[in-house]
Scaffold this active site. Structure first.
Site, PDB file in Angstrom:
ATOM      1  N   GLU A 216       0.832  -1.215   0.000  1.00 19.41           N
ATOM      2  CA  GLU A 216       0.000   0.000   0.000  1.00 19.41           C
ATOM      3  C   GLU A 216       0.866   1.264   0.000  1.00 19.41           C
ATOM      4  O   GLU A 216       0.578   2.228  -0.698  1.00 19.41           O
ATOM      5  CB  GLU A 216      -0.952  -0.014   1.194  1.00 19.41           C
ATOM      6  CG  GLU A 216      -1.971  -1.155   1.163  1.00 19.41           C
ATOM      7  CD  GLU A 216      -2.808  -1.181  -0.109  1.00 19.41           C
ATOM      8  OE1 GLU A 216      -3.040  -0.105  -0.690  1.00 19.41           O
ATOM      9  OE2 GLU A 216      -3.203  -2.276  -0.546  1.00 19.41           O
ATOM     10  N   HIS A 321      -4.955  -6.463 -11.094  1.00 20.59           N
ATOM     11  CA  HIS A 321      -4.436  -7.428 -10.119  1.00 20.59           C
ATOM     12  C   HIS A 321      -4.241  -8.805 -10.755  1.00 20.59           C
ATOM     13  O   HIS A 321      -3.839  -9.747 -10.081  1.00 20.59           O
ATOM     14  CB  HIS A 321      -5.406  -7.602  -8.943  1.00 20.59           C
ATOM     15  CG  HIS A 321      -5.604  -6.395  -8.098  1.00 20.59           C
ATOM     16  ND1 HIS A 321      -6.591  -5.469  -8.349  1.00 20.59           N
ATOM     17  CD2 HIS A 321      -4.944  -5.956  -7.000  1.00 20.59           C
ATOM     18  CE1 HIS A 321      -6.541  -4.519  -7.426  1.00 20.59           C
ATOM     19  NE2 HIS A 321      -5.555  -4.786  -6.602  1.00 20.59           N
TER      20      HIS A 321
HETATM   21 ZN    ZN Z   1      -2.478  -2.596  -4.927  1.00 22.03          ZN
END
Ligand code: ZN
Length: 401
Positions: A216, A321
């Site tokens: 993050e 992703h």
């Molecule tokens: Zn990410």
């Protein structure tokens, strides 16, 4: 619309809902996490714009992009022009390094008190910079201590090895929120890191893995360094950078630093609770094998360009992703072939590519691969081979994407 950088992709939560095998309260929480994430997308977009505006005001950035200066430095007609371009580039590099040299770690961990607001309320501070760890009575789930320690290790990793002073390279304060209401996720919204709680049935929790916090935090680094839009191949590169640097934070920051050979290259190891058949959320060494579970579904990541999934924006923003498995494996291969600690071998090459000023907002896999090869120095053959093993130069789909 710029989406949120969340560690658990929406398709994982949708998979749990579609399978319908998990207990109803968990299915409800998956639904509410998806809804909250959608609401937050507007916030993310607004903050993304404000970051861009701040960057434009920085005198060190200059109006001429570095890749144009590089071209002038090489190709201009007169030596005077070439020298002027080289001088401008050198000045910017000096400014950047000087700005990054002053260590400024300033963490605050807040209790989001199960609020679903973003940002969550700031009236309950659990830990401030320099505080002692909370006792088991004060922090029964240990989420606050884990968040504080994880932010510190991530900051130190970037500062020690890349002279990067927090994610904006100007020592921006690190605000972490734990116990975000009803949320199966960890996310960065452009300013703060927010962590929901696990349930012990499907998800264990989101603060106890350094790679999740490192992932993050790296979205912040990317945002301020080379803001890659979060969609299609460009977004998959953004995701892959977050995984590559997140996993290096883990390899360095756990009790014994691990070499590329020793590391397991799992992202989000420990996220799944005991009842889920999975080792992690993603596997950089063997993309597509991290989990396969009746309640959750199967890891959809390709490991090679031949299995690239051409997806619409509505599916994971075009597979950010999912197709990140391809550059993820390239990083694993480069790190392993170079050997030693990844943050001393492949890591600096990837960092130089990211911070070269030449990573454009429409970058596709080949562009990033070329930049790493250009910045590989003595390891150029190994870096080129790593990319070749996942399908470089990725030529056949360039025009379509
Ligand atoms: Zn990410």
């Amino acid at each position: 619309m710029a989406p949120l950088c969340a560690i658990v992709p929406q398709y994982v939560l949708e998979g749990i809902i579609e399978k319908g095998l998990a207990p109803q309260p968990i299915i409800n929480r998956c639904q509410s996490t998806i809804e909250k994430t959608k609401q937050l997308q507007d916030v993310r977009e607004a903050q993304g714009q404000s970051i861009a505006a701040v960057q434009q005001q920085q005198p060190s950035q200059g109006i001429i992009p570095p890749y144009i200066l590089e071209s002038i430095a090489r190709n201009a007609v007169t030596e005077q022009q070439r020298e002027a371009a080289r001088h401008t580039l050198a000045q910017r590099t000096e400014h950047r390094i000087a700005a990054g040299r002053v260590r400024h770690l300033n963490r605050t961990v807040y209790d989001a008190q199960n609020s679903r607001d973003n940002p969550p309320p700031r009236d309950s501070i659990l830990l401030k910079e320099g505080a002692k760890p909370l006792s088991a009575a004060e922090d029964p789930t240990n989420n606050a201590n884990e968040c504080y320690i994880g932010l510190g290790k991530t900051y130190d990793f970037y500062f020690n090895f890349f002279q990067q002073n927090s994610f904006d390279n100007k020592g921006i304060s690190l605000d972490g929120f734990v116990h975000a209401g009803d949320l199966y996720n960890a996310y960065f919204d452009g300013k703060q890191l927010v962590f929901g709680d696990g349930d012990g049935v499907i998800f264990n929790g989101f603060t106890d893995e350094l790679d999740v916090i490192g992932h993050e935090f790296t979205h912040g680094v990317v945002q301020y360094t080379s803001p890659l839009p979060y969609r299609y191949q460009t977004g998959a590169l953004n995701e892959s950078l977050a995984d590559a640097f997140g996993t290096m934070v883990k390899q360095w920051g756990e009790s014994n630093p691990q070499t590329a050979d020793q590391a397991n290259w799992l992202i989000g190891e420990g996220i799944w609770a005991a009842g889920v058949n999975g080792r992690a959320l993603r596997d950089m060494k063997n993309p597509g094998t991290a989990y396969n579970d009746a309640q959750v579904g199967k890891d959809p990541q390709p490991a090679h360009w031949k299995d690239f999934k051409k997806l619409p924006y509505s599916n994971d923003q075009g597979g950010v992703h999912i197709n990140s498995g391809i550059p993820n494996r390239a990083f694993f291969l480069a790190a392993t072939m170079i050997g030693g600690y990844a943050w001393e071998g492949a890591g600096p090459i990837w960092y130089r590519a990211l911070s070269s000023g030449k990573l454009r907002q429409d970058a596709i896999f080949k562009d990033f691969a070329d930049l790493t090869i250009e910045n590989a120095g003595q390891h150029v053959d190994k870096v080129r081979e790593a990319w070749t093993l996942v399908g470089y130069p990725f030529s056949e789909k360039r025009d379509e994407l």
